[in-house]
Write an enzyme that holds these catalytic residues in place. Structure first.
Site, PDB file in Angstrom:
ATOM      1  N   LYS A 149      15.590 -35.330  17.866  1.00 51.66           N
ATOM      2  CA  LYS A 149      14.568 -36.204  18.175  1.00 51.66           C
ATOM      3  C   LYS A 149      13.154 -36.013  17.550  1.00 51.66           C
ATOM      4  CE  LYS A 149      16.981 -37.556  22.384  1.00 51.66           C
ATOM      5  NZ  LYS A 149      16.864 -37.358  23.831  1.00 51.66           N
ATOM      6  N   GLN A 196      14.196 -35.165  29.031  1.00 52.16           N
ATOM      7  CA  GLN A 196      15.659 -34.887  28.683  1.00 52.16           C
ATOM      8  C   GLN A 196      16.624 -34.699  29.711  1.00 52.16           C
ATOM      9  OE1 GLN A 196      16.724 -34.956  25.219  1.00 52.16           O
ATOM     10  NE2 GLN A 196      18.741 -34.593  25.890  1.00 52.16           N
ATOM     11  N   ASP A 241      12.448 -44.221  26.920  1.00 51.88           N
ATOM     12  CA  ASP A 241      13.887 -43.977  27.264  1.00 51.88           C
ATOM     13  C   ASP A 241      14.452 -45.527  28.042  1.00 51.88           C
ATOM     14  OD1 ASP A 241      15.568 -42.339  25.998  1.00 51.88           O
ATOM     15  OD2 ASP A 241      15.265 -40.712  27.619  1.00 51.88           O
TER      16      ASP A 241
END
Ligand code: NAD
Length: 281
Positions: A50, A94, A117
């Site tokens: 990422k 994460q 997200d």
């Protein structure tokens, strides 16, 4: 036809870079913060992927690492600090978190405008009601690929295998928002082949290698294989790619399919979040 996730991702990144440059020219550099709790090697690898994508498109990124035994209070305090920072436009926690931490509570602490997200209950709720703000990146990547392939979703028979909050449920909502007929299967589904055979578009996100075999799909189907598993030293998906590929109108490989699309969409959403926050100021 093989659906080349890498080249579609490169296309998304090129568009995102242009949008990021537009903001940078006006003195606003998009910023993404990732939070990693612990040192799981798989999670560390995803974080690296990422951050290198951020580098390519011009997003400033930083990674915050908390110890494996961090408390929920520590994590929530860190998220709140990032919510307040004007140079951070996107926050990514994460997953998975260590077992002692509640991912739902932590996710819900993220400012919904910085939730790149798309997992915040407010963004998920909006998605379900038909307003797509920041949405889960894998689902958005699959929808983008279908658009690029010129596949109209209206009235299509879509079958999704996997009903997780991360992939299956948000994708089902996005498909419904586009008037597809959606069937969601999961571990308790009684006769999986009976469903998958009906699919004109099949998305598989179970994490079970070779779950979908020849004989379980019809000719001309579009297949998106979301699964990622390690078998020996190989990374494989959920679809028996070699035996099915000649039947499909389009199929994503693993690796090089849905994975790169997901990362590219994260970049795109970070720039989108920056634009929204800039307009708010
Ligand atoms: P999850 O474990 O939360 O959910 C798995 C889903 O599959 C559940 O709905 C479960 O009921 C279903 N399932 C499991 N075994 C099944 C079976 N035998 N038959 C039918 N359904 C079955 O997983 P997740 O987070 O949604 O991830 C799924 C897979 O996708 C994993 O391999 C994960 O690594 C991968 N993934 C990839 C990306 C990407 O960008 N490519 C993104 C997210 C997840």
């Amino acid at each position: 036809m093989i659906i080349d996730g890498k080249s579609l991702a490169a296309q998304i990144e090129a568009e995102t870079k242009e949008q990021a440059n537009w903001l940078i020219d006006r003195g606003i550099r998009p910023g993404l913060a990732t939070i990693l709790v612990g040192s799981d090697p798989g999670s560390e690898m995803y974080i690296r992927i990422k951050h290198s994508a951020c580098n390519r498109v011009g997003i400033r990124s930083e990674n915050i690492v908390l110890p494996e035994d961090a408390s929920e209070e520590q994590l929530i305090r860190k998220i709140k600090e990032l919510n307040e920072r004007s140079d951070i436009h996107g926050i990514l926690l994460q997953l998975p978190l260590p077992k002692a931490l509640d991912s739902r509570r932590s996710m819900a602490t993220i400012d919904p405008g910085k939730d790149v997200d798309g997992f915040h209950p407010e963004n998920m709720g909006a998605l379900l009601l038909g307003t797509e703000r920041l949405v889960p990146c894998t689902a958005k990547g699959i929808i983008y690929a279908l658009e690029q392939l010129g596949v109209c979703l209206e009235g299509k028979e879509v079958v999704i295998v996997g009903h997780s909050n991360v992939v299956g449920k948000p994708l089902a909502a996005m498909m419904l928002n586009r008037n597809a007929t959606v069937q969601v299967c999961h571990i308790f589904t009684k006769d999986l082949p009976a469903h998958t055979k009906r699919a004109e578009i099949l998305v598989v996100a179970a994490g079970v290698p070779s779950l979908i075999k020849r004989g379980m799909v019809q000719e001309g189907v579009y297949i998106f294989d979301v699964g990622i598993s390690r078998t020996g030293n190989r990374t494989v998906g959920d679809v028996d790619f070699d035996s099915i590929k000649d039947l499909a109108a389009g199929i994503t490989p693993v690796p090089g399919g849905v994975g790169p699309l997901t990362v590219a969409m994260l970049m795109s959403q970070t720039v989108q979040a920056t634009e929204i926050q800039t307009r708010r100021q």
